[in-house]
Design a protein around this motif. Structure first.
Motif, PDB file in Angstrom:
ATOM      1  N   LEU A 123      31.560  36.983 -14.550  1.00  0.00           N
ATOM      2  CA  LEU A 123      32.127  35.871 -13.952  1.00  0.00           C
ATOM      3  C   LEU A 123      31.270  34.972 -13.037  1.00  0.00           C
ATOM      4  O   LEU A 123      30.182  35.608 -12.752  1.00  0.00           O
ATOM      5  CB  LEU A 123      33.445  36.531 -13.167  1.00  0.00           C
ATOM      6  N   SER A 124      31.473  33.990 -12.796  1.00  0.00           N
ATOM      7  CA  SER A 124      30.819  33.134 -11.849  1.00  0.00           C
ATOM      8  C   SER A 124      31.675  33.051 -10.289  1.00  0.00           C
ATOM      9  O   SER A 124      32.503  33.346 -10.170  1.00  0.00           O
ATOM     10  CB  SER A 124      30.809  31.551 -12.424  1.00  0.00           C
ATOM     11  N   PRO A 125      30.438  32.734  -9.407  1.00  0.00           N
ATOM     12  CA  PRO A 125      31.078  32.887  -8.129  1.00  0.00           C
ATOM     13  C   PRO A 125      31.719  31.950  -7.611  1.00  0.00           C
ATOM     14  O   PRO A 125      31.331  30.495  -7.542  1.00  0.00           O
ATOM     15  CB  PRO A 125      29.678  32.962  -7.390  1.00  0.00           C
ATOM     16  N   PRO A 126      32.982  32.175  -7.367  1.00  0.00           N
ATOM     17  CA  PRO A 126      33.876  30.908  -6.818  1.00  0.00           C
ATOM     18  C   PRO A 126      33.678  30.747  -5.430  1.00  0.00           C
ATOM     19  O   PRO A 126      34.044  29.622  -4.886  1.00  0.00           O
ATOM     20  CB  PRO A 126      35.183  31.475  -6.892  1.00  0.00           C
ATOM     21  N   GLY A 127      33.067  31.522  -4.456  1.00  0.00           N
ATOM     22  CA  GLY A 127      32.650  31.084  -3.042  1.00  0.00           C
ATOM     23  C   GLY A 127      34.055  31.216  -2.358  1.00  0.00           C
ATOM     24  O   GLY A 127      34.198  29.818  -1.576  1.00  0.00           O
ATOM     25  N   LYS A 128      34.893  31.796  -2.173  1.00  0.00           N
ATOM     26  CA  LYS A 128      36.188  31.653  -1.354  1.00  0.00           C
ATOM     27  C   LYS A 128      36.238  32.625  -0.306  1.00  0.00           C
ATOM     28  O   LYS A 128      37.399  32.825   0.233  1.00  0.00           O
ATOM     29  CB  LYS A 128      37.319  32.075  -2.444  1.00  0.00           C
TER      30      LYS A 128
ATOM     31  N   PRO B 260      27.372  39.425   6.709  1.00  0.00           N
ATOM     32  CA  PRO B 260      28.136  40.109   5.908  1.00  0.00           C
ATOM     33  C   PRO B 260      27.797  40.635   4.417  1.00  0.00           C
ATOM     34  O   PRO B 260      27.928  41.735   4.306  1.00  0.00           O
ATOM     35  CB  PRO B 260      29.373  39.058   5.877  1.00  0.00           C
ATOM     36  N   ALA B 261      26.884  39.785   3.941  1.00  0.00           N
ATOM     37  CA  ALA B 261      26.287  39.862   2.546  1.00  0.00           C
ATOM     38  C   ALA B 261      25.248  39.126   2.321  1.00  0.00           C
ATOM     39  O   ALA B 261      25.116  38.080   2.627  1.00  0.00           O
ATOM     40  CB  ALA B 261      27.467  39.959   1.697  1.00  0.00           C
ATOM     41  N   ARG B 262      24.221  39.706   2.001  1.00  0.00           N
ATOM     42  CA  ARG B 262      22.967  38.956   1.728  1.00  0.00           C
ATOM     43  C   ARG B 262      22.363  39.267   0.143  1.00  0.00           C
ATOM     44  O   ARG B 262      22.589  40.411  -0.435  1.00  0.00           O
ATOM     45  CB  ARG B 262      21.668  39.506   2.384  1.00  0.00           C
ATOM     46  N   VAL B 263      21.601  38.204  -0.306  1.00  0.00           N
ATOM     47  CA  VAL B 263      20.915  38.605  -1.575  1.00  0.00           C
ATOM     48  C   VAL B 263      19.464  38.158  -1.371  1.00  0.00           C
ATOM     49  O   VAL B 263      18.550  38.583  -2.302  1.00  0.00           O
ATOM     50  CB  VAL B 263      21.530  37.697  -2.695  1.00  0.00           C
TER      51      VAL B 263
ATOM     52  N   ASN C  41      27.962  35.800  12.333  1.00  0.00           N
ATOM     53  CA  ASN C  41      26.846  34.870  12.592  1.00  0.00           C
ATOM     54  C   ASN C  41      26.422  34.156  11.632  1.00  0.00           C
ATOM     55  O   ASN C  41      26.010  33.232  11.471  1.00  0.00           O
ATOM     56  CB  ASN C  41      25.830  35.759  13.612  1.00  0.00           C
ATOM     57  N   HIS C  42      26.817  34.723  10.482  1.00  0.00           N
ATOM     58  CA  HIS C  42      26.184  34.223   8.990  1.00  0.00           C
ATOM     59  C   HIS C  42      27.153  34.134   7.886  1.00  0.00           C
ATOM     60  O   HIS C  42      28.305  35.131   7.873  1.00  0.00           O
ATOM     61  CB  HIS C  42      24.924  34.747   8.542  1.00  0.00           C
ATOM     62  N   PRO C  43      27.196  33.104   6.936  1.00  0.00           N
ATOM     63  CA  PRO C  43      28.318  33.249   5.825  1.00  0.00           C
ATOM     64  C   PRO C  43      27.633  34.455   4.964  1.00  0.00           C
ATOM     65  O   PRO C  43      26.722  34.894   4.917  1.00  0.00           O
ATOM     66  CB  PRO C  43      27.975  32.154   5.128  1.00  0.00           C
ATOM     67  N   ILE C  44      28.650  34.691   3.986  1.00  0.00           N
ATOM     68  CA  ILE C  44      28.195  35.608   2.629  1.00  0.00           C
ATOM     69  C   ILE C  44      27.271  34.702   1.706  1.00  0.00           C
ATOM     70  O   ILE C  44      27.442  33.637   1.508  1.00  0.00           O
ATOM     71  CB  ILE C  44      29.415  35.873   2.003  1.00  0.00           C
ATOM     72  N   GLU C  45      26.093  35.137   1.414  1.00  0.00           N
ATOM     73  CA  GLU C  45      25.274  34.745   0.442  1.00  0.00           C
ATOM     74  C   GLU C  45      25.616  35.065  -1.013  1.00  0.00           C
ATOM     75  O   GLU C  45      26.081  36.152  -1.255  1.00  0.00           O
ATOM     76  CB  GLU C  45      23.904  35.172   0.719  1.00  0.00           C
ATOM     77  N   THR C  46      25.822  34.052  -1.757  1.00  0.00           N
ATOM     78  CA  THR C  46      26.128  34.320  -3.284  1.00  0.00           C
ATOM     79  C   THR C  46      24.998  33.687  -4.026  1.00  0.00           C
ATOM     80  O   THR C  46      24.021  32.963  -3.899  1.00  0.00           O
ATOM     81  CB  THR C  46      27.330  33.511  -3.612  1.00  0.00           C
ATOM     82  N   ARG C  47      24.926  34.429  -5.211  1.00  0.00           N
ATOM     83  CA  ARG C  47      23.751  34.056  -6.122  1.00  0.00           C
ATOM     84  C   ARG C  47      24.215  34.551  -7.617  1.00  0.00           C
ATOM     85  O   ARG C  47      24.583  35.721  -7.689  1.00  0.00           O
ATOM     86  CB  ARG C  47      22.414  34.422  -5.923  1.00  0.00           C
ATOM     87  N   GLY C  48      24.253  33.579  -8.557  1.00  0.00           N
ATOM     88  CA  GLY C  48      24.285  34.187  -9.944  1.00  0.00           C
ATOM     89  C   GLY C  48      25.738  34.532 -10.454  1.00  0.00           C
ATOM     90  O   GLY C  48      26.693  34.207  -9.862  1.00  0.00           O
ATOM     91  N   SER C  49      25.724  35.222 -11.497  1.00  0.00           N
ATOM     92  CA  SER C  49      27.064  35.783 -12.073  1.00  0.00           C
ATOM     93  C   SER C  49      26.679  37.344 -12.373  1.00  0.00           C
ATOM     94  O   SER C  49      25.657  37.798 -12.101  1.00  0.00           O
ATOM     95  CB  SER C  49      27.270  35.203 -13.321  1.00  0.00           C
ATOM     96  N   VAL C  50      27.847  37.998 -12.299  1.00  0.00           N
ATOM     97  CA  VAL C  50      27.996  39.495 -12.387  1.00  0.00           C
ATOM     98  C   VAL C  50      28.951  39.969 -13.276  1.00  0.00           C
ATOM     99  O   VAL C  50      29.946  39.241 -13.521  1.00  0.00           O
ATOM    100  CB  VAL C  50      28.392  39.977 -11.010  1.00  0.00           C
ATOM    101  N   VAL C  51      28.587  41.042 -13.966  1.00  0.00           N
ATOM    102  CA  VAL C  51      29.625  41.743 -14.897  1.00  0.00           C
ATOM    103  C   VAL C  51      30.986  42.069 -14.174  1.00  0.00           C
ATOM    104  O   VAL C  51      30.608  42.581 -13.179  1.00  0.00           O
ATOM    105  CB  VAL C  51      28.999  42.852 -15.381  1.00  0.00           C
ATOM    106  N   GLU C  52      32.007  41.642 -14.834  1.00  0.00           N
ATOM    107  CA  GLU C  52      33.237  41.832 -13.982  1.00  0.00           C
ATOM    108  C   GLU C  52      33.770  43.367 -14.165  1.00  0.00           C
ATOM    109  O   GLU C  52      33.647  43.922 -15.156  1.00  0.00           O
ATOM    110  CB  GLU C  52      34.315  41.076 -15.050  1.00  0.00           C
ATOM    111  N   PRO C  53      34.019  43.847 -12.785  1.00  0.00           N
ATOM    112  CA  PRO C  53      34.336  45.223 -12.810  1.00  0.00           C
ATOM    113  C   PRO C  53      35.672  45.561 -13.708  1.00  0.00           C
ATOM    114  O   PRO C  53      35.655  46.817 -14.420  1.00  0.00           O
ATOM    115  CB  PRO C  53      34.902  45.611 -11.593  1.00  0.00           C
ATOM    116  N   ARG C  54      36.502  44.633 -14.037  1.00  0.00           N
ATOM    117  CA  ARG C  54      37.827  44.946 -14.876  1.00  0.00           C
ATOM    118  C   ARG C  54      37.587  45.329 -16.398  1.00  0.00           C
ATOM    119  O   ARG C  54      38.306  45.693 -16.924  1.00  0.00           O
ATOM    120  CB  ARG C  54      38.669  43.745 -14.659  1.00  0.00           C
TER     121      ARG C  54
END
Length: 366
Positions: A8-13, A304-307, A327-340
């Protein structure tokens, strides 16, 4: 085995909470008391469109997440089921029970002090064990548990005698001179659930060196620095890459400072419905690890989360997280295998997490 990965690709929500959101969290408390799931099928039922998703009750007796997956010759995690039920009230008896080769349910009563000795206080657990505290005051102090064979850098694939099928529930851990729990050397199907972790000298729950199919759920981590390490170090790709599949859900990171978790090489790592409060950072994904971060609630967390952390960049997909006073937003990058791809699950809404998780995490809740 459900092992055909989808991506899946990051929707950034993720979203920052507004005063209106905060009032909604409070308003949820009363409704959750009557709307909590009670049926055995609630862990897998899909919610109706527009309905609040649900998970299994906090006291569920069956492993979920990656610990539930049929893989490596093990169909889920059952621990000592089918073996004798014994009760340990002394150090000697406890250490004898957890090292036996046969399936065993080891009940812990009261406080057991684990000696340091020649092992730096780390004591091995054999396969097919359930270690469970009785009541709300069962405690292991002064040392920790190692779930895994002795370290051997030359072993780069799962050995036939890898430790597997271990459950640890309803215990307080504190005061270890090393880790509180260390999972290592290709151990698999491990479920760590409804425990309280504090004041360890190193990790609270470390999972490394090729271990796989692990679930860490409904635990409270507090008064601790380096909480959850997933992946040994930046040079350990030979053992760790393609393994370390771990689910972290409904944990209360109650001012546990960092590594909640810190991830290398693993994919996918599923971090959902956790409550973060007063942490220097939540999740770090590095060395091309792949993390799915969803439905979590971050309150007063610096990062909260960093790459972009240390070593090579990781990957992280996030959706439907709430950030309050961060203090900072969540960092996102790339796509990841779906746990489902591996297991079914449903979620609490992120706004429910600060009510549900503190009320259900830790000891005395099963």
């Amino acid at each position: 085995m459900r092992l055909s990965p989808a991506r899946l690709s990051p929707p950034g929500k993720s979203r920052r909470a507004t005063p209106r959101t905060a009032l909604a969290v409070v308003a949820l408390a009363a409704s959750l008391l009557t709307a909590a799931p009670t049926g055995p099928d609630s862990a897998v039922a899909e919610p109706a469109p527009g309905a609040a998703p649900r998970v299994a009750p906090a006291g569920s007796a069956a492993a979920d997440g990656f610990a539930s997956v049929d893989a490596l010759g093990q169909d889920g995690t059952t621990g000592g089921a089918g073996g004798a039920v014994v009760t340990a009230t002394t150090t000697a008896r406890f250490l004898e029970y957890i090292s036996r080769p046969e399936p065993l349910v080891v009940q812990v009563k009261g406080t057991i002090t684990l000696p340091t000795g020649s092992t730096d206080g780390m004591h091995p657990v054999a396969s097919d064990k359930t270690i469970v505290g009785l009541g709300d005051d069962a405690r292991l102090t002064g040392g920790g548990l190692t779930i895994g064979l002795p370290v051997d850098d030359d072993v780069t694939s799962p050995p036939a005698n890898a430790v597997h099928n271990v459950i640890v529930r309803n215990l307080s851990f504190d005061g270890a001179t090393d880790d509180l729990i260390n999972v290592q050397m290709f151990s698999h199907h491990i479920w760590i659930d409804h425990n309280d972790f504090s004041n360890g000298d190193d990790g609270a729950v470390d999972v490394k060196r090729g271990s796989d199919f692990v679930t860490v759920s409904w635990n409270r981590f507090h008064d601790h620095d380096k909480t959850l390490l997933l992946g040994h170090d930046d040079a350990n790709a030979a053992q760790d890459r393609g393994r370390l599949r771990t689910t972290y859900h409904h944990n209360f990171f109650d001012a546990s400072d960092q590594r909640n978790p810190r991830v290398r090489f693993a994919e996918p790592v599923h971090v959902y419905n956790n409550h973060y409060r007063d942490n220097s950072y939540g999740v770090a994904s590095a060395m091309d690890a792949g993390v799915v971060l969803e439905g979590n609630y971050f309150h007063s967390v610096n990062n909260p989360a960093r790459v972009d952390f240390s070593g090579d960049l990781g990957r992280l997909v996030e959706r439907d997280n709430i950030l309050v006073d961060c203090n900072h937003p969540i960092e996102t990058r790339g796509s990841v295998v779906e746990p489902r791809t591996y297991y079914p699950y449903t979620l609490h809404r992120a706004a429910e997490v600060p009510i549900v998780v503190p009320a259900g995490a830790g000891v005395g809740k099963i």
